[in-house]
Design a protein around this motif. Structure first.
Motif, PDB file in Angstrom:
ATOM      1  N   TYR A  51       0.838  -1.202   0.000  1.00 52.38           N
ATOM      2  CA  TYR A  51       0.000   0.000   0.000  1.00 52.38           C
ATOM      3  C   TYR A  51       0.875   1.255   0.000  1.00 52.38           C
ATOM      4  CZ  TYR A  51      -4.466   2.329   0.901  1.00 52.38           C
ATOM      5  OH  TYR A  51      -5.600   3.079   0.792  1.00 52.38           O
ATOM      6  N   GLU A  52       1.912   1.225   0.830  1.00 52.43           N
ATOM      7  CA  GLU A  52       2.840   2.349   0.860  1.00 52.43           C
ATOM      8  C   GLU A  52       3.569   2.474  -0.476  1.00 52.43           C
ATOM      9  OE1 GLU A  52       5.314   1.533   4.240  1.00 52.43           O
ATOM     10  OE2 GLU A  52       3.743   2.133   5.669  1.00 52.43           O
ATOM     11  N   GLU A  53       3.982   1.348  -1.030  1.00 53.97           N
ATOM     12  CA  GLU A  53       4.659   1.363  -2.329  1.00 53.97           C
ATOM     13  C   GLU A  53       3.743   1.939  -3.406  1.00 53.97           C
ATOM     14  OE1 GLU A  53       6.549  -1.740  -5.609  1.00 53.97           O
ATOM     15  OE2 GLU A  53       6.058  -2.491  -3.621  1.00 53.97           O
ATOM     16  N   LEU A  54       2.490   1.511  -3.405  1.00 51.01           N
ATOM     17  CA  LEU A  54       1.538   2.039  -4.377  1.00 51.01           C
ATOM     18  C   LEU A  54       1.381   3.549  -4.227  1.00 51.01           C
ATOM     19  CD1 LEU A  54      -0.643   1.632  -6.576  1.00 51.01           C
ATOM     20  CD2 LEU A  54      -2.268   1.242  -4.713  1.00 51.01           C
ATOM     21  N   SER A  55       1.233   4.009  -3.008  1.00 50.35           N
ATOM     22  CA  SER A  55       1.066   5.447  -2.762  1.00 50.35           C
ATOM     23  C   SER A  55       2.281   6.235  -3.250  1.00 50.35           C
ATOM     24  CB  SER A  55       0.852   5.711  -1.271  1.00 50.35           C
ATOM     25  OG  SER A  55      -0.313   5.066  -0.825  1.00 50.35           O
ATOM     26  N   PHE A  56       3.473   5.752  -2.926  1.00 52.01           N
ATOM     27  CA  PHE A  56       4.688   6.443  -3.362  1.00 52.01           C
ATOM     28  C   PHE A  56       4.836   6.414  -4.879  1.00 52.01           C
ATOM     29  CE2 PHE A  56       6.417   5.466   1.041  1.00 52.01           C
ATOM     30  CZ  PHE A  56       6.270   6.762   1.479  1.00 52.01           C
ATOM     31  N   LEU A  99      -3.248  -6.713  -8.443  1.00 50.17           N
ATOM     32  CA  LEU A  99      -2.885  -7.883  -7.635  1.00 50.17           C
ATOM     33  C   LEU A  99      -3.329  -7.789  -6.182  1.00 50.17           C
ATOM     34  CD1 LEU A  99       0.720  -8.717  -8.890  1.00 50.17           C
ATOM     35  CD2 LEU A  99      -1.389  -9.967  -9.359  1.00 50.17           C
ATOM     36  N   TYR A 100      -3.257  -6.592  -5.614  1.00 51.08           N
ATOM     37  CA  TYR A 100      -3.443  -6.495  -4.162  1.00 51.08           C
ATOM     38  C   TYR A 100      -4.623  -5.629  -3.711  1.00 51.08           C
ATOM     39  CZ  TYR A 100       1.290  -8.288  -4.484  1.00 51.08           C
ATOM     40  OH  TYR A 100       2.386  -9.044  -4.793  1.00 51.08           O
ATOM     41  N   GLN A 151      -9.710   7.679  -2.626  1.00 47.99           N
ATOM     42  CA  GLN A 151      -9.982   6.252  -2.431  1.00 47.99           C
ATOM     43  C   GLN A 151      -8.869   5.598  -1.609  1.00 47.99           C
ATOM     44  OE1 GLN A 151     -13.158   5.752  -2.767  1.00 47.99           O
ATOM     45  NE2 GLN A 151     -12.776   3.813  -3.764  1.00 47.99           N
ATOM     46  N   ILE A 152      -7.636   5.990  -1.878  1.00 45.64           N
ATOM     47  CA  ILE A 152      -6.510   5.452  -1.110  1.00 45.64           C
ATOM     48  C   ILE A 152      -6.659   5.839   0.360  1.00 45.64           C
ATOM     49  CG2 ILE A 152      -4.014   5.714  -0.725  1.00 45.64           C
ATOM     50  CD1 ILE A 152      -3.732   5.798  -3.794  1.00 45.64           C
ATOM     51  N   LYS A 153      -7.015   7.088   0.600  1.00 38.47           N
ATOM     52  CA  LYS A 153      -7.197   7.527   1.996  1.00 38.47           C
ATOM     53  C   LYS A 153      -8.370   6.812   2.659  1.00 38.47           C
ATOM     54  CE  LYS A 153      -7.283  11.976   1.237  1.00 38.47           C
ATOM     55  NZ  LYS A 153      -7.318  13.443   1.374  1.00 38.47           N
ATOM     56  N   ASN A 154      -9.421   6.518   1.893  1.00 35.78           N
ATOM     57  CA  ASN A 154     -10.592   5.811   2.459  1.00 35.78           C
ATOM     58  C   ASN A 154     -10.227   4.411   2.937  1.00 35.78           C
ATOM     59  OD1 ASN A 154     -12.325   7.935   2.012  1.00 35.78           O
ATOM     60  ND2 ASN A 154     -13.112   7.138   0.082  1.00 35.78           N
ATOM     61  N   HIS A 155      -9.254   3.788   2.315  1.00 36.64           N
ATOM     62  CA  HIS A 155      -8.894   2.415   2.660  1.00 36.64           C
ATOM     63  C   HIS A 155      -7.639   2.319   3.527  1.00 36.64           C
ATOM     64  CE1 HIS A 155     -11.914   0.528   0.146  1.00 36.64           C
ATOM     65  NE2 HIS A 155     -11.667   1.453  -0.742  1.00 36.64           N
ATOM     66  N   ILE A 156      -7.138   3.440   3.963  1.00 31.25           N
ATOM     67  CA  ILE A 156      -5.883   3.437   4.721  1.00 31.25           C
ATOM     68  C   ILE A 156      -5.982   2.612   6.002  1.00 31.25           C
ATOM     69  CG2 ILE A 156      -6.171   5.541   6.105  1.00 31.25           C
ATOM     70  CD1 ILE A 156      -3.278   6.245   5.233  1.00 31.25           C
ATOM     71  N   SER A 157      -7.117   2.644   6.663  1.00 36.87           N
ATOM     72  CA  SER A 157      -7.249   1.892   7.919  1.00 36.87           C
ATOM     73  C   SER A 157      -7.269   0.372   7.664  1.00 36.87           C
ATOM     74  CB  SER A 157      -8.516   2.306   8.661  1.00 36.87           C
ATOM     75  OG  SER A 157      -9.658   1.995   7.896  1.00 36.87           O
ATOM     76  N   ASP A 158      -7.569  -0.044   6.442  1.00 37.05           N
ATOM     77  CA  ASP A 158      -7.570  -1.469   6.127  1.00 37.05           C
ATOM     78  C   ASP A 158      -6.155  -2.035   6.009  1.00 37.05           C
ATOM     79  OD1 ASP A 158     -10.304  -1.230   5.940  1.00 37.05           O
ATOM     80  OD2 ASP A 158     -10.333  -1.100   3.750  1.00 37.05           O
ATOM     81  N   TYR A 159      -5.193  -1.160   5.731  1.00 36.29           N
ATOM     82  CA  TYR A 159      -3.855  -1.650   5.406  1.00 36.29           C
ATOM     83  C   TYR A 159      -2.737  -1.111   6.283  1.00 36.29           C
ATOM     84  CZ  TYR A 159      -6.431  -3.124   1.349  1.00 36.29           C
ATOM     85  OH  TYR A 159      -7.352  -3.711   0.544  1.00 36.29           O
TER      86      TYR A 159
END
Length: 160
Positions: A51-56, A99-100, A151-159
């Motif tokens: 998740y961090e890799e995707l964000s970066f 994939l993830y 959307q990334i911020k909405n799912h941050i607590s999941d990951y």
């Protein structure tokens, strides 16, 4: 009396073997639960890293696109645009997403499509229609980025 002693010995043996079997069952269950818990923790750590890799990667991709856009806007023509690096970075983002993080796939695909259109809009001539098209695509690009980032911020607590 012998029958009583035999049945008492048999009962004692059954209780002892039942206790041993129960002990093995409890021990194996605890081991299984511990292994499952460790697997879940390792998966969570792995997904957080992805998740961090995707964000970066998305932020890096966006910064590269904005830099290239700025540079190409100052040049006379962008006909010699090398899209290989751009395509490679976009493909890595898409692969990680597919994939993830299936819940981000649609927004990510929309973002990448608009990004590519915006990127390639710099390769045409500098007519007023093309400049207007570039500005329109820039607005769409920013909107697609904002939507994906939300959307990334909405799912941050999941990951995390």
């Amino acid at each position: 009396m012998e029958t009583f002693l035999q049945s008492e010995t048999l009962a004692t043996a059954m209780i002892a073997s039942g206790s041993a079997l129960f002990g093995v069952l409890v021990s194996q269950s605890i081991g299984f639960l511990k292994q499952k818990s460790e697997h879940k923790y390792e998966r969570q750590v792995f997904l957080r890293q992805k998740y961090e890799e995707l964000s970066f990667r998305i932020i890096d991709f966006t910064n590269i696109l904005k830099t290239i856009s700025s540079q190409l806007s100052q040049e006379e023509s962008g006909n010699n645009i090398d899209t290989a690096e751009f395509d490679e970075k976009g493909a890595k983002i898409e692969i990680i997403t597919v994939l993830y993080f299936s819940e981000l796939t649609t927004d990510c695909e929309d973002f990448l499509v608009v990004s590519r259109q915006f990127f390639l809009a710099h390769g045409a001539n500098d007519s007023s229609d093309n400049i207007y098209n570039r500005e329109t695509l820039k607005v769409r690009f920013n909107a697609a980025f904002d939507k994906l980032y939300d959307q990334i911020k909405n799912h941050i607590s999941d990951y995390t």
